[in-house]
Design an enzyme around this catalytic site. Structure first.
Site, short mmCIF file in Angstrom:
data_model
loop_
_atom_site.label_atom_id
_atom_site.label_comp_id
_atom_site.label_asym_id
_atom_site.label_seq_id
_atom_site.Cartn_x
_atom_site.Cartn_y
_atom_site.Cartn_z
N LYS A 120 -22.14 19.46 -66.87
CA LYS A 120 -22.43 18.05 -67.14
C LYS A 120 -22.46 17.77 -68.66
CE LYS A 120 -26.54 16.14 -66.91
NZ LYS A 120 -27.85 15.65 -66.44
N ASP A 138 -24.54 12.85 -63.20
CA ASP A 138 -25.99 13.08 -63.21
C ASP A 138 -26.58 12.46 -61.95
OD1 ASP A 138 -25.86 10.37 -63.65
OD2 ASP A 138 -27.15 10.37 -65.43
#
Length: 210
Positions: A120, A138
């Site tokens: 991420k 997320d």
């Protein structure tokens, strides 16, 4: 959810916010890398407060490495998990100095090799610093993608792959910012603000809060 709806969703997002970006405050790829690393399980607001004091003092790999773990902790101790984050940031600075001439690499594999940098974080840096059409999934993006029907998946990697497949190419570079902001302020977890939503008429969510 079909491709026509998806196109209209992102067209509306773009019309409302033509130049979206992260709410983390940064002036260089390195500052962004540090800020995103610090933001894991913490709010952007808390990270910005800490980096507003840190970056004027140290905003290069050499300068932060020179602080050492204890010195860095003094600046970031208001952020959750600051002990492990300080250790990772210092180790990442050492790798950047030794392996990358103190520059943040524009490369996923090299980014993910840095301590504290997962998929991420790498996606955020690649997208926001270097303009890659990546999707940093997320909790907000995962929720919005599944709830609206834009891209349903059982885990973040599945959602990421589906978003990269389904989001029209002209919107890909900015899509992850629009989705995060939408999840943060409109399509919130407990009681989505469907009455204030730009895309409520296009969304597949059955329990709309109108």
């Amino acid at each position: 959810m079909n491709n026509e709806k998806r196109y209209e969703i992102f067209r509306r997002f773009r019309e409302a916010n033509p130049h979206p970006t992260t709410e983390l405050e940064f002036d260089s790829p390195f500052e962004l890398l540090v800020a995103v690393t610090l933001s894991a399980q913490a709010t952007d607001v808390s990270v910005n407060k800490a980096t507003a004091k840190l970056f004027p003092v140290a905003n290069t790999p050499e300068a932060i490495y020179a602080l050492g773990e204890d010195g860095l902790k003094e600046y970031i101790k208001t952020i959750g998990l600051y002990n492990s984050k300080a250790k990772n940031v210092i180790a990442a600075c050492k790798m950047l100095i030794d392996l990358h001439h103190s520059e943040v690499p524009d490369d996923r594999e090299a980014l993910e090799a840095l301590p504290g940098v997962g998929r991420k974080t790498a996606n955020v840096v690649l997208n926001t610093a270097f303009g890659h059409p990546t999707m940093a999934v997320d909790t907000h993006i995962f929720r919005v993608s599944n709830r609206t029907g834009i891209a349903k998946g059982k885990n973040v990697v599945e959602v990421e792959k589906k978003l990269l497949h389904f989001v029209p190419k002209e919107f890909l570079v900015d899509a992850h910012h629009w989705l995060i902001l939408h999840g943060r302020y409109i399509c919130v977890a407990r009681k989505p603000r469907c009455g204030a939503c730009l895309i409520s008429d296009l969304c597949d969510y059955k329990e709309k809060n109108l």
